[in-house]
Design a protein around this motif. Sequence first.
Motif, mmCIF file in Angstrom:
data_model
loop_
_atom_site.group_PDB
_atom_site.id
_atom_site.type_symbol
_atom_site.label_atom_id
_atom_site.label_comp_id
_atom_site.label_asym_id
_atom_site.label_seq_id
_atom_site.Cartn_x
_atom_site.Cartn_y
_atom_site.Cartn_z
ATOM 1 N N PRO A 1 9.603 4.194 10.458
ATOM 2 C CA PRO A 1 9.027 3.550 9.263
ATOM 3 C C PRO A 1 7.528 3.295 9.401
ATOM 4 C CG PRO A 1 10.352 1.974 10.492
ATOM 5 C CD PRO A 1 10.567 3.315 11.126
ATOM 6 N N LEU A 2 7.064 3.036 10.617
ATOM 7 C CA LEU A 2 5.630 2.797 10.801
ATOM 8 C C LEU A 2 4.817 4.065 10.543
ATOM 9 C CD1 LEU A 2 5.703 0.486 13.955
ATOM 10 C CD2 LEU A 2 5.158 -0.164 11.601
ATOM 11 N N ALA A 3 5.329 5.207 10.959
ATOM 12 C CA ALA A 3 4.626 6.466 10.697
ATOM 13 C C ALA A 3 4.616 6.789 9.207
ATOM 14 C CB ALA A 3 5.264 7.605 11.491
ATOM 15 N N LEU A 4 5.726 6.518 8.539
ATOM 16 C CA LEU A 4 5.761 6.723 7.085
ATOM 17 C C LEU A 4 4.761 5.810 6.380
ATOM 18 C CD1 LEU A 4 9.618 7.071 6.539
ATOM 19 C CD2 LEU A 4 7.889 8.886 6.452
ATOM 20 N N ALA A 5 4.690 4.553 6.817
ATOM 21 C CA ALA A 5 3.718 3.619 6.232
ATOM 22 C C ALA A 5 2.299 4.083 6.528
ATOM 23 C CB ALA A 5 3.949 2.215 6.786
ATOM 24 N N PHE A 6 2.058 4.571 7.749
ATOM 25 C CA PHE A 6 0.724 5.057 8.117
ATOM 26 C C PHE A 6 0.313 6.234 7.227
ATOM 27 C CE2 PHE A 6 -1.910 7.996 10.609
ATOM 28 C CZ PHE A 6 -3.011 7.185 10.841
ATOM 29 N N VAL A 7 1.225 7.172 7.025
ATOM 30 C CA VAL A 7 0.920 8.327 6.166
ATOM 31 C C VAL A 7 0.622 7.855 4.740
ATOM 32 C CG1 VAL A 7 1.907 10.413 5.132
ATOM 33 C CG2 VAL A 7 2.166 9.986 7.577
ATOM 34 N N ALA A 8 1.414 6.918 4.225
ATOM 35 C CA ALA A 8 1.181 6.397 2.874
ATOM 36 C C ALA A 8 -0.172 5.697 2.782
ATOM 37 C CB ALA A 8 2.301 5.436 2.485
ATOM 38 N N ILE A 9 -0.536 4.939 3.813
ATOM 39 C CA ILE A 9 -1.832 4.242 3.819
ATOM 40 C C ILE A 9 -2.974 5.251 3.854
ATOM 41 C CG2 ILE A 9 -3.327 2.733 5.199
ATOM 42 C CD1 ILE A 9 -0.684 1.280 6.042
ATOM 43 N N VAL A 10 -2.847 6.282 4.668
ATOM 44 C CA VAL A 10 -3.896 7.304 4.758
ATOM 45 C C VAL A 10 -4.036 8.035 3.421
ATOM 46 C CG1 VAL A 10 -4.515 9.509 5.834
ATOM 47 C CG2 VAL A 10 -3.758 7.603 7.252
ATOM 48 N N ILE B 1 -1.662 -5.348 9.363
ATOM 49 C CA ILE B 1 -0.562 -5.596 10.305
ATOM 50 C C ILE B 1 0.257 -4.335 10.515
ATOM 51 C CG2 ILE B 1 1.635 -6.837 10.565
ATOM 52 C CD1 ILE B 1 0.187 -9.272 9.298
ATOM 53 N N LEU B 2 0.536 -3.593 9.447
ATOM 54 C CA LEU B 2 1.262 -2.330 9.600
ATOM 55 C C LEU B 2 0.487 -1.350 10.484
ATOM 56 C CD1 LEU B 2 2.733 -1.618 6.044
ATOM 57 C CD2 LEU B 2 3.982 -2.138 8.144
ATOM 58 N N LEU B 3 -0.823 -1.270 10.283
ATOM 59 C CA LEU B 3 -1.643 -0.377 11.101
ATOM 60 C C LEU B 3 -1.650 -0.816 12.566
ATOM 61 C CD1 LEU B 3 -4.674 0.308 8.731
ATOM 62 C CD2 LEU B 3 -2.839 1.888 9.364
ATOM 63 N N LEU B 4 -1.757 -2.113 12.804
ATOM 64 C CA LEU B 4 -1.742 -2.615 14.181
ATOM 65 C C LEU B 4 -0.396 -2.351 14.852
ATOM 66 C CD1 LEU B 4 -3.675 -5.961 13.699
ATOM 67 C CD2 LEU B 4 -4.488 -3.907 14.862
ATOM 68 N N LEU B 5 0.690 -2.563 14.130
ATOM 69 C CA LEU B 5 2.015 -2.259 14.684
ATOM 70 C C LEU B 5 2.159 -0.776 14.993
ATOM 71 C CD1 LEU B 5 4.328 -4.504 12.473
ATOM 72 C CD2 LEU B 5 3.905 -4.731 14.928
ATOM 73 N N PHE B 6 1.628 0.068 14.109
ATOM 74 C CA PHE B 6 1.676 1.517 14.332
ATOM 75 C C PHE B 6 0.903 1.897 15.588
ATOM 76 C CE2 PHE B 6 -0.296 5.710 13.691
ATOM 77 C CZ PHE B 6 0.839 6.498 13.622
ATOM 78 N N ALA C 1 -8.493 1.422 18.916
ATOM 79 C CA ALA C 1 -7.887 1.472 17.582
ATOM 80 C C ALA C 1 -7.636 0.075 17.026
ATOM 81 C CB ALA C 1 -6.583 2.272 17.634
ATOM 82 N N VAL C 2 -7.156 -0.827 17.862
ATOM 83 C CA VAL C 2 -6.943 -2.211 17.422
ATOM 84 C C VAL C 2 -8.265 -2.852 17.039
ATOM 85 C CG1 VAL C 2 -6.276 -4.518 18.236
ATOM 86 C CG2 VAL C 2 -4.771 -2.569 18.647
ATOM 87 N N PHE C 3 -9.303 -2.627 17.843
ATOM 88 C CA PHE C 3 -10.633 -3.164 17.529
ATOM 89 C C PHE C 3 -11.122 -2.639 16.184
ATOM 90 C CE2 PHE C 3 -15.282 -2.722 17.701
ATOM 91 C CZ PHE C 3 -15.634 -4.052 17.860
ATOM 92 N N ALA C 4 -10.935 -1.348 15.930
ATOM 93 C CA ALA C 4 -11.396 -0.760 14.667
ATOM 94 C C ALA C 4 -10.671 -1.374 13.472
ATOM 95 C CB ALA C 4 -11.189 0.750 14.699
ATOM 96 N N VAL C 5 -9.346 -1.512 13.586
ATOM 97 C CA VAL C 5 -8.576 -2.100 12.482
ATOM 98 C C VAL C 5 -8.991 -3.556 12.259
ATOM 99 C CG1 VAL C 5 -6.266 -2.781 11.721
ATOM 100 C CG2 VAL C 5 -6.627 -0.536 12.744
ATOM 101 N N LEU C 6 -9.136 -4.307 13.337
ATOM 102 C CA LEU C 6 -9.529 -5.711 13.181
ATOM 103 C C LEU C 6 -10.941 -5.857 12.620
ATOM 104 C CD1 LEU C 6 -8.044 -7.295 16.444
ATOM 105 C CD2 LEU C 6 -7.186 -7.499 14.092
ATOM 106 N N LYS C 7 -11.837 -4.988 13.050
ATOM 107 C CA LYS C 7 -13.205 -5.053 12.552
ATOM 108 C C LYS C 7 -13.246 -4.770 11.040
ATOM 109 C CE LYS C 7 -17.844 -3.501 13.453
ATOM 110 N NZ LYS C 7 -18.758 -2.776 14.283
#
Length: 131
Positions: free
Chosen positions: A40-49, A71-76, A120-126
């Motif tokens: 589900p995280l990969a599906l959410a990632f694809v949808a977000i992209v 949060i979804l991106l960080l979990l992914f 990657a976590v730093f980029a998402v948080l920033k």
Amino acid sequence: MSQFHFSIRTPAKGVRGLGSAKSGTEHFWRQRVTAVAMVPLALAFVAIVICASTRDYESARALIANPFVAILLLLFVVTGAVHGKLGVQIVIEDYIHHEGLKVAAVIANILFTVVVAVAAVFAVLKISFGV
């Protein structure tokens, strides 16, 4: 005639209570759980992209700044990093037979995974905090 008690367990394994299938079970389950979580995280990632790619720069930043999306991106990222590390570790342990090279490869795998995950976590948080 004396009877011999034959066991393939070393004395140290007997003392520690570690037989076959007790040391790798945690690794096996961690790999399976992260694989299931990645679906589900990969599906959410694809949808977000896909959603972000159809927007302009500021709208895409606003999408990633949404707490649910962040949060979804960080979990992914974290789940993917753990799953990838476990998978590469299995390949290293199965196919590298020189002990020193195996240890170096496992350490390199851990360091690479940590560096990529932290970046990657730093980029998402920033982006999420708008800094």
